[in-house]
Motif scaffolding. Structure first.
Motif, mmCIF file in Angstrom:
data_model
loop_
_atom_site.group_PDB
_atom_site.id
_atom_site.type_symbol
_atom_site.label_atom_id
_atom_site.label_comp_id
_atom_site.label_asym_id
_atom_site.label_seq_id
_atom_site.Cartn_x
_atom_site.Cartn_y
_atom_site.Cartn_z
ATOM 1 N N SER A 17 -6.661 6.523 7.629
ATOM 2 C CA SER A 17 -7.263 7.149 6.453
ATOM 3 C C SER A 17 -8.080 6.137 5.660
ATOM 4 O O SER A 17 -7.793 4.938 5.684
ATOM 5 C CB SER A 17 -6.174 7.726 5.538
ATOM 6 O OG SER A 17 -5.429 8.732 6.178
ATOM 7 N N GLN A 81 -11.726 11.660 0.351
ATOM 8 C CA GLN A 81 -10.504 11.260 1.054
ATOM 9 C C GLN A 81 -10.646 11.686 2.503
ATOM 10 O O GLN A 81 -10.880 12.867 2.775
ATOM 11 C CB GLN A 81 -9.278 11.914 0.420
ATOM 12 C CG GLN A 81 -7.980 11.603 1.131
ATOM 13 C CD GLN A 81 -7.587 10.139 1.019
ATOM 14 O OE1 GLN A 81 -7.703 9.533 -0.033
ATOM 15 N NE2 GLN A 81 -7.124 9.561 2.125
ATOM 16 N N ASN A 83 -8.810 11.664 6.184
ATOM 17 C CA ASN A 83 -7.563 11.494 6.946
ATOM 18 C C ASN A 83 -7.794 11.810 8.411
ATOM 19 O O ASN A 83 -8.791 12.442 8.777
ATOM 20 C CB ASN A 83 -6.475 12.411 6.373
ATOM 21 C CG ASN A 83 -6.150 12.122 4.924
ATOM 22 O OD1 ASN A 83 -6.195 10.974 4.476
ATOM 23 N ND2 ASN A 83 -5.828 13.150 4.180
#
Length: 111
Positions: A17, A81, A83
């Motif tokens: 991540s 973000q 991931n």
């Protein structure tokens, strides 16, 4: 003068991540469309995640369920973000707010 400065890129292993940040100055991030784009070597720039001026969020099919776009109005910063990264996510990632662009931050996904 408007400045958008991306940060948070780097080398990450598959499955890892990263969180990208886009710090804005001279412009208010809560007003207007904003988004993250990416350009892989030899490919055209493509939209990854966009927040419209009305607040609707768009994700590219290739990142749905893995990437999340958000913003912190108090910090005047937009985030991405990321991931479950895979090698196909390797690219230079750019922040856009209205007609302004940052210079990009490189994300490399490799073992």
């Amino acid at each position: 003068q408007v400045q958008l400065v991306e940060s948070g890129g780097g080398l990450v292993q598959p499955g890892g991540s990263l969180r990208l940040s886009c710090a804005a100055s001279g412009i208010i991030v809560s007003i207007g469309v904003m988004g993250w784009y990416r350009q892989a070597p030899g490919k055209q720039r493509e939209a990854v995640a966009i927040i419209s001026s009305g607040g609707a969020i768009y994700y590219a099919d290739t990142v749905k369920g893995r990437f999340t776009i958000s913003r912190d109005n108090a910090k005047n910063t937009v985030y991405l973000q990321m991931n479950s990264l895979n090698p196909e996510d390797t690219a230079v990632y750019y922040c856009q707010i209205r007609e302004y662009w940052g210079k990009g931050t490189l994300v490399t996904v490799s073992s």
